[in-house]
Design an enzyme around this catalytic site. Structure first.
Site, PDB file in Angstrom:
ATOM      1  N   ARG A 183       0.830  -1.210   0.000  1.00 13.47           N
ATOM      2  CA  ARG A 183       0.000   0.000   0.000  1.00 13.47           C
ATOM      3  C   ARG A 183       0.858   1.251   0.000  1.00 13.47           C
ATOM      4  O   ARG A 183       2.005   1.245   0.386  1.00 13.47           O
ATOM      5  CB  ARG A 183      -0.905   0.026   1.245  1.00 13.47           C
ATOM      6  CG  ARG A 183      -2.081  -0.931   1.186  1.00 13.47           C
ATOM      7  CD  ARG A 183      -2.935  -0.839   2.451  1.00 13.47           C
ATOM      8  NE  ARG A 183      -3.725   0.386   2.508  1.00 13.47           N
ATOM      9  CZ  ARG A 183      -3.620   1.295   3.458  1.00 13.47           C
ATOM     10  NH1 ARG A 183      -2.737   1.172   4.422  1.00 13.47           N
ATOM     11  NH2 ARG A 183      -4.406   2.351   3.466  1.00 13.47           N
ATOM     12  N   LYS A 201       4.327  -8.417  11.871  1.00 16.14           N
ATOM     13  CA  LYS A 201       3.609  -8.504  10.595  1.00 16.14           C
ATOM     14  C   LYS A 201       3.932  -9.804   9.869  1.00 16.14           C
ATOM     15  O   LYS A 201       5.089 -10.124   9.620  1.00 16.14           O
ATOM     16  CB  LYS A 201       3.952  -7.307   9.716  1.00 16.14           C
ATOM     17  CG  LYS A 201       3.133  -7.252   8.433  1.00 16.14           C
ATOM     18  CD  LYS A 201       3.364  -5.947   7.697  1.00 16.14           C
ATOM     19  CE  LYS A 201       2.627  -5.885   6.377  1.00 16.14           C
ATOM     20  NZ  LYS A 201       2.802  -4.592   5.691  1.00 16.14           N
ATOM     21  N   ARG A 210      -0.461   4.659  19.533  1.00 19.95           N
ATOM     22  CA  ARG A 210      -0.043   5.998  19.938  1.00 19.95           C
ATOM     23  C   ARG A 210       1.284   5.954  20.679  1.00 19.95           C
ATOM     24  O   ARG A 210       1.520   5.036  21.485  1.00 19.95           O
ATOM     25  CB  ARG A 210      -1.125   6.649  20.816  1.00 19.95           C
ATOM     26  CG  ARG A 210      -0.926   8.151  21.017  1.00 19.95           C
ATOM     27  CD  ARG A 210      -2.172   8.782  21.592  1.00 19.95           C
ATOM     28  NE  ARG A 210      -2.441   8.300  22.950  1.00 19.95           N
ATOM     29  CZ  ARG A 210      -3.626   8.405  23.556  1.00 19.95           C
ATOM     30  NH1 ARG A 210      -4.636   8.949  22.906  1.00 19.95           N
ATOM     31  NH2 ARG A 210      -3.790   7.972  24.779  1.00 19.95           N
TER      32      ARG A 210
END
Length: 327
Positions: free
Chosen positions: A125, A190, A324
């Site tokens: 992406r 991942k 975050r």
């Protein structure tokens, strides 16, 4: 590369696939080529990530045995009749190749798949490069068609992630999580990425190319090419991975789920996604045209990301999600 060269390269790989030493002369005699031609083919394979050893007096050997993708083996693994699977040795990008076939009209059957041993221009992406070493991963692209048009694609990448997660759970006893909108994780690292590309009009049928890059057994130097924490299937599953069987399993699961999605939309899958959500109930940051911070509440019935801020619960349809800072 010419078709004849591709055939020769495939024959060379089949000779080396058992992981045993073969002399350069023996390989040259088997393939009817010069020793120099064999050396050039070996060099090309090394350049695309295949570990090939050369030892003086012994010849060439793969670092580990290699089970090649094979269309006939994929067919034998299928539990139901599904569209064809085209196996390519080396390609630029399975998504690009499939899109070209759809554009020129040579592929019109939803569920048709292209897989490759290696990609020279694999894509993720946002224009990122997808590291695609030879035989180390699954590079998989499927064609689908949405008769309702582009607007019906909402939540599609999440459906693909759920389908892959189901295969990993049912066939490999893993517990994957999904990072909205397109990554699959194991133990916080991942494992796979998804790239969905659309071609069509908002008010007409839409062609869809679904790309999946799934790490199987990455070479040791992979950390030099991947800029985030990653893992592969072999790290979580102790048995040998049959990639041909994996292709069959993934094609079948995707077709079943996409048929359901095409008829009913994303709503009935929302709760299943939220059970797998990598950042559910965690403080996150969504980057894009603006930045938003808040608590991740999963997705709604359209597949939009829900973030609870100090002001309200907001829905988002695009952006780059991360934990975050400091959390």
């Amino acid at each position: 590369m010419s078709r004849a060269a591709l055939v020769t390269q495939r024959q060379l790989l089949q000779l080396l696939s058992k992981g045993e030493f073969l002399s350069g002369q023996k390989v040259a005699d088997e393939l009817g080529l010069s020793r120099t031609a064999i050396a050039n083919h070996i060099k090309l394979l090394q350049e695309i990530g295949l570990d090939v050893y050369k030892v003086k007096g012994k010849g060439y050997r793969l670092a580990k045995p290699l089970s090649l993708l094979d269309a006939s083996c994929i067919i034998a693994c299928k539990e139901a009749v599904t569209p064809d699977v085209l196996v390519q040795n080396i390609t630029d990008s399975t998504n690009s190749q499939l899109m070209q076939k759809v554009t020129d009209g040579s592929v019109r059957t939803p569920g048709y798949v292209i897989v490759a041993e290696a990609q020279t221009a694999g894509r993720g992406r946002r224009g990122k490069v997808w590291y695609s070493p030879f035989g180390a991963s699954l590079y998989f692209s499927m064609y689908w068609r949405l008769e309702q048009g582009v607007q019906a694609a909402m939540g599609l990448s999440l459906i693909v992630a759920i389908a892959l997660s189901r295969v990993l759970e049912q066939c490999y006893k893993l517990s994957p999580t999904v990072k909205w909108p397109n990554d699959v994780y194991i133990d916080g690292k991942k494992l796979a990425g998804i790239l969905v590309e659309l071609a069509g009009q908002a008010d007409a049928a839409c062609d869809v190319i679904i790309g999946i890059g799934l790490n199987i057994q990455l070479p040791t130097q992979s950390g030099s090419y991947i800029d985030q924490s990653y893992t592969d299937l072999c790290s979580g599953y102790p048995q040998p991975i049959d990639r041909n069987k994996l292709v069959a399993q993934l094609q079948q699961e995707l077709i079943a789920m996409l048929r359901q999605f095409s008829q009913h939309g994303f709503a009935e899958f929302a709760s299943e996604f939220n059970r797998r959500d990598h950042f559910y109930m965690k403080p996150v940051k969504l980057s894009g045209s603006t930045e938003t911070e808040g608590l991740c509440l999963g997705v709604d019935k359209q597949g939009a990301l829900l973030i609870k801020t100090n002001q309200a619960i907001k829905a988002f349809y695009g952006g780059e999600l991360s934990l975050r800072a400091g959390s």
